[in-house]
Design a protein around this motif. Structure first.
Motif: not given
Length: 208
Positions: A167-174
């Motif tokens: 989830i953190a990776a998704i938020v950071f990439s966005n």
């Protein structure tokens, strides 16, 4: 300013042009993927329609783009444009026209984009008949295991940590993607006569 599209035909013409531009960018990126180079332009024509005219023009630009993509590429790609790129474009246009600071517009756009990514997982999982989130978790688990072994640890990451990392990776990439969108908009839209609010001083100093 005349309400769109009753008196000024320029609003209709510009909206149609911006919609076709977005569809063309989406089409080119599909057949000749260039990473984030074209993707960071996806929300900008819709946002520009809002800045130049009003919310109705932006919504019309998004709808016309979706219809064009449905004809050219099928309804699946049309839906993938609307969520999240179309909604992000309308939202950014709304925020920029009201001079929201970057902290606010970046945060809101990141939330919408992250929710859009979650929608994409669900949507594509239904279409493919497979749970893409589970597949992604398996891949991330393998990556974390390799990373921990690289540093000499034989411990296995627990499921909660893996989910949190994903989830953190998704938020950071966005967030990184929306930051690129803001930077491009700051540079390009200013030259088109529709500037957005200035970035924070630390960003300006980095780009100076």
């Amino acid at each position: 300013m005349s309400p769109f599209p009753s008196k000024d035909p320029r609003a209709m013409v510009e909206t149609a042009f911006l919609a076709s531009t977005t569809a063309m960018l989406f089409l080119i990126n599909y057949y000749f993927p260039l990473g984030p180079l074209l993707r960071m332009l996806f929300p900008l024509p819709t946002a520009l329609a809002y800045l130049r005219w009003n919310g109705r023009a932006a919504w019309m630009a998004m709808i016309v783009t979706a219809l064009l993509l449905a004809i050219l590429m099928g309804p699946t790609r049309s839906i993938q444009y609307i969520i999240p790129h179309g909604l992000v474009g309308v939202t950014l246009g709304y925020l920029w026209k009201r001079d929201f600071p970057w902290s606010g517009s970046l945060s809101i756009a990141t939330v919408i984009s992250s929710l859009g990514t979650a929608f994409q997982f669900v949507f594509l999982s239904i279409l493919l008949g497979e749970n893409l989130w589970t597949y992604s978790i398996v891949q991330i688990t393998g990556f974390l295991n390799w990373l921990m072994q690289l540093f000499g640890s034989l411990e296995q990451p627990d499921f909660a940590a893996i989910q949190t990392f994903a989830i953190a990776a998704i938020v950071f990439s966005n967030f990184a993607y929306q930051l690129l969108v803001h930077l491009v908009a700051w540079i390009v839209l200013d030259r088109l006569g529709n500037p957005i609010p200035a970035p924070p001083k630390w960003i300006e100093s980095l780009l100076a």
